[in-house]
Design a protein around this motif. Sequence first.
Motif, PDB file in Angstrom:
ATOM      1  N   PHE A  37       0.277 -51.385  16.407  1.00  0.00           N
ATOM      2  CA  PHE A  37       1.282 -50.394  17.155  1.00  0.00           C
ATOM      3  C   PHE A  37       2.014 -51.461  18.376  1.00  0.00           C
ATOM      4  O   PHE A  37       3.307 -51.258  18.309  1.00  0.00           O
ATOM      5  CB  PHE A  37       0.648 -49.287  17.610  1.00  0.00           C
ATOM      6  N   GLY A  38       1.031 -52.153  18.865  1.00  0.00           N
ATOM      7  CA  GLY A  38       1.784 -53.012  19.944  1.00  0.00           C
ATOM      8  C   GLY A  38       2.796 -53.816  19.221  1.00  0.00           C
ATOM      9  O   GLY A  38       4.056 -54.129  19.847  1.00  0.00           O
ATOM     10  N   VAL A  39       2.413 -54.307  17.921  1.00  0.00           N
ATOM     11  CA  VAL A  39       3.178 -55.380  17.405  1.00  0.00           C
ATOM     12  C   VAL A  39       4.467 -54.965  16.845  1.00  0.00           C
ATOM     13  O   VAL A  39       5.737 -55.023  17.085  1.00  0.00           O
ATOM     14  CB  VAL A  39       2.629 -55.882  15.890  1.00  0.00           C
ATOM     15  N   LEU A  41       5.873 -51.761  18.191  1.00  0.00           N
ATOM     16  CA  LEU A  41       6.646 -51.246  19.449  1.00  0.00           C
ATOM     17  C   LEU A  41       7.674 -52.272  20.057  1.00  0.00           C
ATOM     18  O   LEU A  41       8.712 -51.807  20.501  1.00  0.00           O
ATOM     19  CB  LEU A  41       5.703 -50.765  20.415  1.00  0.00           C
ATOM     20  N   ARG A  42       7.042 -53.589  20.126  1.00  0.00           N
ATOM     21  CA  ARG A  42       7.705 -54.567  20.555  1.00  0.00           C
ATOM     22  C   ARG A  42       9.025 -54.498  19.968  1.00  0.00           C
ATOM     23  O   ARG A  42      10.116 -55.019  20.342  1.00  0.00           O
ATOM     24  CB  ARG A  42       6.971 -55.820  20.542  1.00  0.00           C
ATOM     25  N   ARG A  47       8.657 -45.378  20.346  1.00  0.00           N
ATOM     26  CA  ARG A  47       7.134 -45.043  19.967  1.00  0.00           C
ATOM     27  C   ARG A  47       7.270 -44.320  18.653  1.00  0.00           C
ATOM     28  O   ARG A  47       6.167 -44.628  17.738  1.00  0.00           O
ATOM     29  CB  ARG A  47       6.452 -44.304  21.182  1.00  0.00           C
ATOM     30  N   ASP A  48       8.044 -43.194  18.382  1.00  0.00           N
ATOM     31  CA  ASP A  48       8.204 -42.663  17.049  1.00  0.00           C
ATOM     32  C   ASP A  48       8.236 -43.679  15.958  1.00  0.00           C
ATOM     33  O   ASP A  48       7.580 -43.443  15.252  1.00  0.00           O
ATOM     34  CB  ASP A  48       8.791 -41.515  17.265  1.00  0.00           C
ATOM     35  N   SER A  51       5.243 -45.734  15.273  1.00  0.00           N
ATOM     36  CA  SER A  51       4.120 -45.058  14.545  1.00  0.00           C
ATOM     37  C   SER A  51       4.461 -45.064  13.261  1.00  0.00           C
ATOM     38  O   SER A  51       3.656 -45.151  12.340  1.00  0.00           O
ATOM     39  CB  SER A  51       4.209 -43.475  15.174  1.00  0.00           C
ATOM     40  N   ASP A  52       5.962 -44.646  12.735  1.00  0.00           N
ATOM     41  CA  ASP A  52       6.176 -44.520  11.293  1.00  0.00           C
ATOM     42  C   ASP A  52       5.892 -46.059  10.704  1.00  0.00           C
ATOM     43  O   ASP A  52       5.586 -46.235   9.527  1.00  0.00           O
ATOM     44  CB  ASP A  52       7.749 -44.322  11.478  1.00  0.00           C
ATOM     45  N   VAL A  54       3.836 -48.256  11.695  1.00  0.00           N
ATOM     46  CA  VAL A  54       2.639 -48.470  11.710  1.00  0.00           C
ATOM     47  C   VAL A  54       1.836 -47.852  10.341  1.00  0.00           C
ATOM     48  O   VAL A  54       1.186 -48.390   9.636  1.00  0.00           O
ATOM     49  CB  VAL A  54       1.805 -48.157  12.820  1.00  0.00           C
ATOM     50  N   GLN A  55       2.380 -46.548  10.005  1.00  0.00           N
ATOM     51  CA  GLN A  55       1.965 -45.921   9.075  1.00  0.00           C
ATOM     52  C   GLN A  55       2.141 -46.664   7.690  1.00  0.00           C
ATOM     53  O   GLN A  55       1.277 -46.721   6.861  1.00  0.00           O
ATOM     54  CB  GLN A  55       2.641 -44.595   8.952  1.00  0.00           C
ATOM     55  N   GLU A  56       3.523 -47.089   7.548  1.00  0.00           N
ATOM     56  CA  GLU A  56       3.974 -47.747   6.310  1.00  0.00           C
ATOM     57  C   GLU A  56       3.122 -49.218   6.300  1.00  0.00           C
ATOM     58  O   GLU A  56       2.751 -49.396   5.262  1.00  0.00           O
ATOM     59  CB  GLU A  56       5.553 -47.938   6.535  1.00  0.00           C
TER      60      GLU A  56
END
Lengths: 184, 244
Positions: A37-39, A41-42, A47-48, A51-52, A54-56
């Motif tokens: 998530f950190g990777v 988000l940068r 944030r949303d 999240s998407d 990261v899920q993918e």
Amino acid sequence: MNATPPAPDPTDLLRRAAGGDQGAFRALHAATQPKLFGVALRILARRDAASDAVQEAYVKIWRRAADFDPAKGSAVAWMATITRNVALDAVRKTQPISLEDMPDGFEPAAEAVDPLAGRERSERLSALMKCLEELEPRKREMVLLAYWHGASRDALAAKYSAPAATIKTWLRRSLLGLRECMET
Amino acid sequence: MTLLPEDDLDAAEAALGALPADEAAAAAARAAREPAFAAAVARWEGLLAPLNEATAPVTPDRDTWPAIAARIDPPAAGGRPAGAQGQGAQFIDLSRRLSRWRGAAVGLGALAASMAVGVVVREKTRPVGDAGEYVAVLQTGGAASPAFVVSVDLTTRRLLIRPVAAKAPEGKAYELWIIDPRLGPPKSLGVVGASGVTSSDLKPYGEAAVADATYAITVEKPGGSGGTPSGPPVFAAKLIPFDK
């Protein structure tokens, strides 16, 4: 000091996931989600959207788990690379990243420290940071802005008031320099 | 096979991620076509990947696991299915290859919308007009368990389908469909045998439709649906060229 049980080894969990072990994959997800998530988000800033991404990324990681080769780096680094590529794809689809919000004198190398990384910095990262330090500060900053924040050539051109073609040349020279440094 | 220095630098820039959208897409397409270029990108990615260690972890607002769990395969019960015996090498090969293909739930309108976990596997760059063998792996998503392997010879318009890890529910049968806007509603290609290879004739359909179509499997009563799918597909895929 060693009273807590050792954290599960991501490499082992990933190997088991490659064999279809969904429980191991869930444990791998729990252990690595904040990092990925950190990777994301940068790069994506929102944030949303992160999240998407990261899920993918985890769906891809599950599908490609058998391709992971521990000889070529850590499981987390491999997973982070996949996450980065998903995030970069997403950010390119929405809009080019602007670096206008970044403060002047921004120094990525100093900004980006994982509290754990100081203690657990891998040899590979230490070697890479050492090689990055051999680059001219501005060129080092460009490489890190591109890698960590997904800054495109055009965004870098705007930030550094240089033609995109020049940025391209600098980035390529920097990457060659890094590789040469890493190989020696 | 070695790359020219210029190509290696293209790979480096692609791995860094600084390419504008159009160049990034071109680099991705090239990596899909040229293993040497893909390997060069991977080497550069590997060189830079330790930088991610320096990225601070951040706890997301919502746990992404439930959404991920819905999109990955259920754990295989009892290991490799019996149907895969004797095809082990190919099974693994296909799984590995699948892992490089981009899985995407594509817009087949209501059909895709009704596929609970269906994922259509397709390759991004399929050279059209490259006559000969095409193959599709019909699966529910995830590389771990391809369910049917379909191959199509465009010259003879003959389709062969073989279950690899699929067993129809008790008292039911799998039926294969060809779906393409040019053909109107889904056309039945017959009931798939529980084991071995089932062959089907594609001569009634145009070559372009055969090459572009989605091949889907539905669960029907024994003997088949009688012409109209009774429910959403449980497996679906498009053809890709069989490159080996």
